[in-house]
Motif scaffolding. Structure first.
Motif, PDB file in Angstrom:
ATOM      1  N   UNK A   3       0.808  -1.206   0.000  1.00 18.37           N
ATOM      2  CA  UNK A   3       0.000   0.000   0.000  1.00 18.37           C
ATOM      3  C   UNK A   3       0.835   1.248   0.000  1.00 18.37           C
ATOM      4  N   UNK A   4       2.119   1.113  -0.148  1.00 21.99           N
ATOM      5  CA  UNK A   4       2.988   2.272  -0.166  1.00 21.99           C
ATOM      6  C   UNK A   4       2.699   3.129  -1.370  1.00 21.99           C
ATOM      7  N   UNK A   5       3.173   4.353  -1.292  1.00 21.76           N
ATOM      8  CA  UNK A   5       2.973   5.267  -2.403  1.00 21.76           C
ATOM      9  C   UNK A   5       3.630   4.742  -3.646  1.00 21.76           C
ATOM     10  N   UNK A   6       3.086   5.143  -4.800  1.00 21.03           N
ATOM     11  CA  UNK A   6       3.654   4.721  -6.063  1.00 21.03           C
ATOM     12  C   UNK A   6       5.078   5.234  -6.171  1.00 21.03           C
ATOM     13  N   UNK A   7       6.007   4.461  -6.736  1.00 21.51           N
ATOM     14  CA  UNK A   7       7.387   4.862  -6.809  1.00 21.51           C
ATOM     15  C   UNK A   7       7.567   6.084  -7.699  1.00 21.51           C
ATOM     16  N   UNK A   8       8.515   6.922  -7.338  1.00 23.58           N
ATOM     17  CA  UNK A   8       8.790   8.121  -8.116  1.00 23.58           C
ATOM     18  C   UNK A   8       9.929   7.918  -9.088  1.00 23.58           C
ATOM     19  N   UNK A 139       2.413  12.849 -22.560  1.00 24.00           N
ATOM     20  CA  UNK A 139       2.893  14.149 -22.116  1.00 24.00           C
ATOM     21  C   UNK A 139       3.259  14.200 -20.628  1.00 24.00           C
ATOM     22  N   UNK A 140       2.804  13.218 -19.827  1.00 21.29           N
ATOM     23  CA  UNK A 140       3.060  13.256 -18.387  1.00 21.29           C
ATOM     24  C   UNK A 140       3.770  11.984 -17.933  1.00 21.29           C
ATOM     25  N   UNK A 141       4.549  12.055 -16.851  1.00 21.85           N
ATOM     26  CA  UNK A 141       5.194  10.851 -16.312  1.00 21.85           C
ATOM     27  C   UNK A 141       4.162   9.806 -15.894  1.00 21.85           C
ATOM     28  N   UNK A 142       4.569   8.545 -15.942  1.00 25.88           N
ATOM     29  CA  UNK A 142       3.645   7.440 -15.659  1.00 25.88           C
ATOM     30  C   UNK A 142       3.054   7.543 -14.255  1.00 25.88           C
ATOM     31  N   UNK A 143       3.834   8.040 -13.299  1.00 28.52           N
ATOM     32  CA  UNK A 143       3.338   8.111 -11.925  1.00 28.52           C
ATOM     33  C   UNK A 143       2.160   9.068 -11.781  1.00 28.52           C
ATOM     34  N   UNK A 144       1.985   9.957 -12.760  1.00 26.61           N
ATOM     35  CA  UNK A 144       0.861  10.896 -12.727  1.00 26.61           C
ATOM     36  C   UNK A 144      -0.400  10.296 -13.343  1.00 26.61           C
ATOM     37  N   UNK A 145      -0.304   9.089 -13.885  1.00 25.99           N
ATOM     38  CA  UNK A 145      -1.415   8.498 -14.619  1.00 25.99           C
ATOM     39  C   UNK A 145      -2.740   8.475 -13.883  1.00 25.99           C
ATOM     40  N   UNK A 146      -2.802   7.951 -12.649  1.00 30.33           N
ATOM     41  CA  UNK A 146      -4.093   7.904 -11.950  1.00 30.33           C
ATOM     42  C   UNK A 146      -4.733   9.278 -11.768  1.00 30.33           C
TER      43      UNK A 146
END
Length: 436
Positions: A3-8, A139-146
């Motif tokens: 449940x940790x935050x998505x990796x940066x 246009x955006x990094x994958x971590x911004x997807x949600x």
């Protein structure tokens, strides 16, 4: 899954984002915003359409069913088109089609031509959301997807808000033709914007050129996407969560509140607006939670389905002639969570598929909710005609599809989680060894 935050840690080829990305992506979102206005305009015009074309409940539901049938049927072809042709071309075609559809609906002299116009609108509408999702991944990094996906959906719901506030009032003040012709001009505006300013991807982040074509390649793309448990889980999440609010907003909410619950059209419109406002608020909450805690995805989806089913049941089976206003308010607030919950489906398919299959996989996921909506719209219309407008019986059809969807989610969730962990490990290794 943790449940940790998505990796940066950036992934290979991750775009940088930034203000230019927001501006370009914003144009795509504007196209989607207008498409939603056109899609949902029938939801506030259902009673007017029934009078204008002199049709019963089943025939009225056919407007939305045909529109959603075209929309759902186009999802996989549109996904393939986006993967092969790029976002700008597909969005341009979509804007042309949904604008012509809205204009045709405004000027239709008969039920048949109005049906054809809604089908054309559905075809253009089908090309927007997957294109916007693909634009975001370019246009955006994958971590911004949600979060990007939820914000896009939020602006879509703002289009629904325009329908419930502006279109509904314009219909009574300006009449059918003026309202729908005037609204179609918004399609012309966004078409000009995307032709002048939209770009598929930042400079230096061009996708590899498509090297395959033909039926064999298409079948391979679809089969490879479908084999991923994350794609199938995403489709069933979308199927199970989206349709109660879609059915309520797109067509049957206004007749239910006015004819069955005895409310005035103004009050009913305010309750539909509450669904939209709740959706917009909860969309931001869901996006933040999922971006930081991926393990919350399944609990959020199932929790939304369970709460929606409970409130739906309490409302339609409430003893007495009408449910109390406080209960209708709570139902509408809860229905607002259906849209954000449906976006969770894309957060299962996105990490399960490589970039060259993102459009195809998104099409499969997006098809789920609209198939469920189309099925329920038809069931409600048929049951209303068969039972003499008994909304308790007609609205009970919602529970059948929810039960089916929940069973599939429970069946696939563990398999999808294992597969996603494998993909995540591979991506981490590539991020370490590939220059970014």
């Amino acid at each position: 899954m943790s449940s940790a935050a998505a990796p940066t840690l950036p992934l290979p080829g991750d775009p940088p984002g930034g203000r230019r990305a927001v501006r370009i992506w914003g144009i795509g979102v504007a196209v989607y915003f207008v498409a939603i206005i056109f899609r949902t305009s029938l939801g506030v015009a259902g009673l007017d359409a029934a009078d204008r074309f002199d049709v019963n409940a089943s025939a009225l539901s056919t407007f939305s069913i045909l529109q959603l049938l075209v929309y759902a049927g186009m999802q996989i072809p549109v996904g393939l088109m986006v993967d092969r042709l790029g976002t700008k071309r597909v969005l341009t075609l979509g804007a042309v089609l949904f604008t012509l559809g809205q204009l045709g609906f405004a000027l239709s002299p008969s039920y048949g031509t109005a049906l054809a116009s809604r089908a054309l609108l559905g075809c253009g509408d089908a090309m927007t959301f997957i294109s916007v999702l693909r634009l975001g991944t370019r246009w955006f990094p994958a971590r911004r997807g949600p979060l990007i996906g939820q914000v896009a959906a939020l602006f879509g719901m703002a289009g629904n808000l325009i329908s419930t506030l502006v279109i509904a009032r314009a219909l009574h003040g300006l009449g059918w033709t003026t309202t729908f012709v005037g609204s179609s001009l918004a399609g012309v505006v966004v078409l000009v914007l995307l032709l002048l300013f939209l770009k598929d991807h930042p400079e230096g982040y061009e996708p590899p050129p498509a090297q395959h074509a033909g039926g064999a390649y298409v079948r391979k793309q679809i089969a490879a996407s479908w084999r991923e448990p994350g794609t199938r889980l995403g489709m069933w999440v979308h199927f199970t969560t989206q349709f109660p609010a879609m059915v309520f907003l797109l067509l049957w909410g206004m007749p239910f509140l006015v004819e069955d619950q005895g409310l005035g059209r103004g009050t009913a419109g305010e309750l539909l607006t509450l669904v939209v406002l709740s959706n917009m608020t909860l969309g931001l909450v869901y996006g933040q939670v999922i971006a930081r805690h991926h393990a919350a995805r399944v609990p959020l989806a199932l929790g939304t389905v369970g709460t929606t089913a409970a409130l739906w049941a309490v409302t339609i089976f409430h003893p007495g002639d009408h449910a109390p206003m406080w209960l209708l308010v709570v139902l509408c607030v809860v229905l607002g969570a259906c849209g954000p919950a449906s976006m969770i489906g894309f957060d299962f398919s996105r990490p399960a598929n490589p970039p060259e299959r993102q459009g195809t996989a998104s099409g499969i996921v997006n098809m789920g909710g609209f198939v469920a909506s189309m099925t329920t719209l038809l069931a409600v219309g048929v049951l209303l005609d068969a039972t003499g407008d008994n909304y308790r019986v007609a609205f009970s059809s919602v529970f059948v599809l929810e039960a089916l969807g929940v069973a599939q989610i429970l069946r696939l969730r563990a398999r999808a989680a294992r597969r996603e962990r494998d993909h995540h490990v591979i991506s981490r290794v590539e991020a370490v060894h590939v220059p970014v």
